[in-house]
Design a protein around this motif. Structure first.
Motif, mmCIF file in Angstrom:
data_model
loop_
_atom_site.group_PDB
_atom_site.id
_atom_site.type_symbol
_atom_site.label_atom_id
_atom_site.label_comp_id
_atom_site.label_asym_id
_atom_site.label_seq_id
_atom_site.Cartn_x
_atom_site.Cartn_y
_atom_site.Cartn_z
ATOM 1 N N ARG A 35 27.354 -10.104 119.277
ATOM 2 C CA ARG A 35 28.856 -10.234 119.131
ATOM 3 C C ARG A 35 29.454 -11.476 119.415
ATOM 4 O O ARG A 35 30.123 -12.263 118.564
ATOM 5 N N LEU A 36 29.405 -11.887 120.515
ATOM 6 C CA LEU A 36 29.747 -13.066 121.098
ATOM 7 C C LEU A 36 29.253 -14.486 120.381
ATOM 8 O O LEU A 36 29.798 -15.302 119.979
ATOM 9 N N LEU A 55 30.849 -14.702 116.946
ATOM 10 C CA LEU A 55 31.958 -15.568 117.021
ATOM 11 C C LEU A 55 32.048 -16.951 117.408
ATOM 12 O O LEU A 55 32.788 -17.425 116.800
ATOM 13 N N LEU A 56 31.152 -17.311 118.272
ATOM 14 C CA LEU A 56 31.045 -18.713 118.772
ATOM 15 C C LEU A 56 30.557 -19.582 117.708
ATOM 16 O O LEU A 56 30.817 -20.515 117.413
#
Lengths: 146, 137
Positions: free
Chosen positions: B80-81, B84-85
């Protein structure tokens, strides 16, 4: 998630990031950028791609707001500024790689690194100051009659 | 701290080889179309340390962000991170595309591969890094 506060924080972050970018990269660094004119689009060509620039900033501001709102448990300007610094380090790393492969000057590289650090630290602080999530540990219990 | 370093090293090794495979091999033909925008091979090699430092900085920041707000979620949180990034990085790429005459194809392929890269980096970091367990008495 408090969407109303999220929206205000996102708009404020976008406004700051875009305005700072215009002043820092467009005005302050105009001279260093002109040392390598071959790398940039012409004025009219840039005008044709301006909407892409705006959309790119919207995407950056939105995801910075999302990161701060959902994943900074402490919240507040200071904690979100730290998140902003970490996100800026990702961009600074990308700038270093760009410097190695494109004929940029060291003045441009350091200008970009300092710029992105200021931009995202303050951007994160603005989001943290405006967005305050409802405390997740707050529960309402009915008191028993004694 | 040990798991932080392990996650950093594993993710760095992956990002280094992925970068080489993508930019040095798969997208080579697209880079050749705009030679004015890129340094010569020899010049690039003399500045290679900037690529190493830049990639290390990206991985360091990734693991730090994961450790500060995502740790405990495992592989799913890491992925997920990463997504996002990478979407935020696509915003940056669009900014570059607006000011530099980079081929649109390069931005597109760079973004698609970036998503894959960051999903794998997230999975690696999420699988290796575990938050310190609070001591119970």
């Amino acid at each position: 998630m408090n969407w109303k506060k999220f929206f205000f924080a996102f708009i404020a972050a976008f406004g700051f990031i875009f305005l700072f970018g215009f002043l820092w990269y467009g005005k302050l660094m105009h001279g260093p950028h002109q040392e390598v004119p071959i790398l940039w689009r012409t004025e009219t060509d840039f005008g044709n791609h301006f909407s892409t620039l705006v959309f790119g900033h919207i995407v950056m501001a939105f995801f910075l707001t999302l990161l701060c709102a959902r994943f900074v448990p402490a919240g507040g300007a200071g904690a979100c500024a730290v998140m902003g610094i970490l996100v800026a380090l990702v961009y600074a790393g990308a700038d270093m790689i760009t410097f190695a492969v494109q004929p940029l000057t060291t003045k441009i590289l350091w200008g970009w690194i300092v710029g992105v650090l200021i931009q995202f630290t303050i951007g994160g602080a603005i989001i943290g100051a405006l967005y305050k999530a409802p405390p997740s540990n707050m529960t309402f219990v009915k008191e028993r009659p004694r | 701290m040990k798991r932080f370093i392990l996650a950093f090293v594993a993710a760095y090794i992956f990002i280094f080889f992925w970068g080489w495979l993508l930019n040095g091999v798969l997208l080579k033909d697209i880079y050749v179309q705009t030679p004015n925008l890129w340094r010569s091979q020899s010049e690039m090699m003399s500045l290679f340390h900037w690529i190493i430092i830049g990639q290390a900085l990206i991985v360091f920041a990734f693991v730090m962000i994961y450790a500060s707000g995502f740790a405990g979620g495992g592989v799913a949180a890491g992925v997920r991170l990463g997504v996002l990034l990478e979407i935020a990085a696509i915003g940056m790429r669009m900014g570059f595309y607006a000011v530099q005459p980079i081929p649109g194809k390069l931005i597109f392929y760079g973004s698609v591969s970036g998503i894959i890269e960051m999903i794998i980096v997230g999975a690696i970091v999420g699988a290796i890094y575990k938050p310190a367990v609070a001591r119970t008495s």
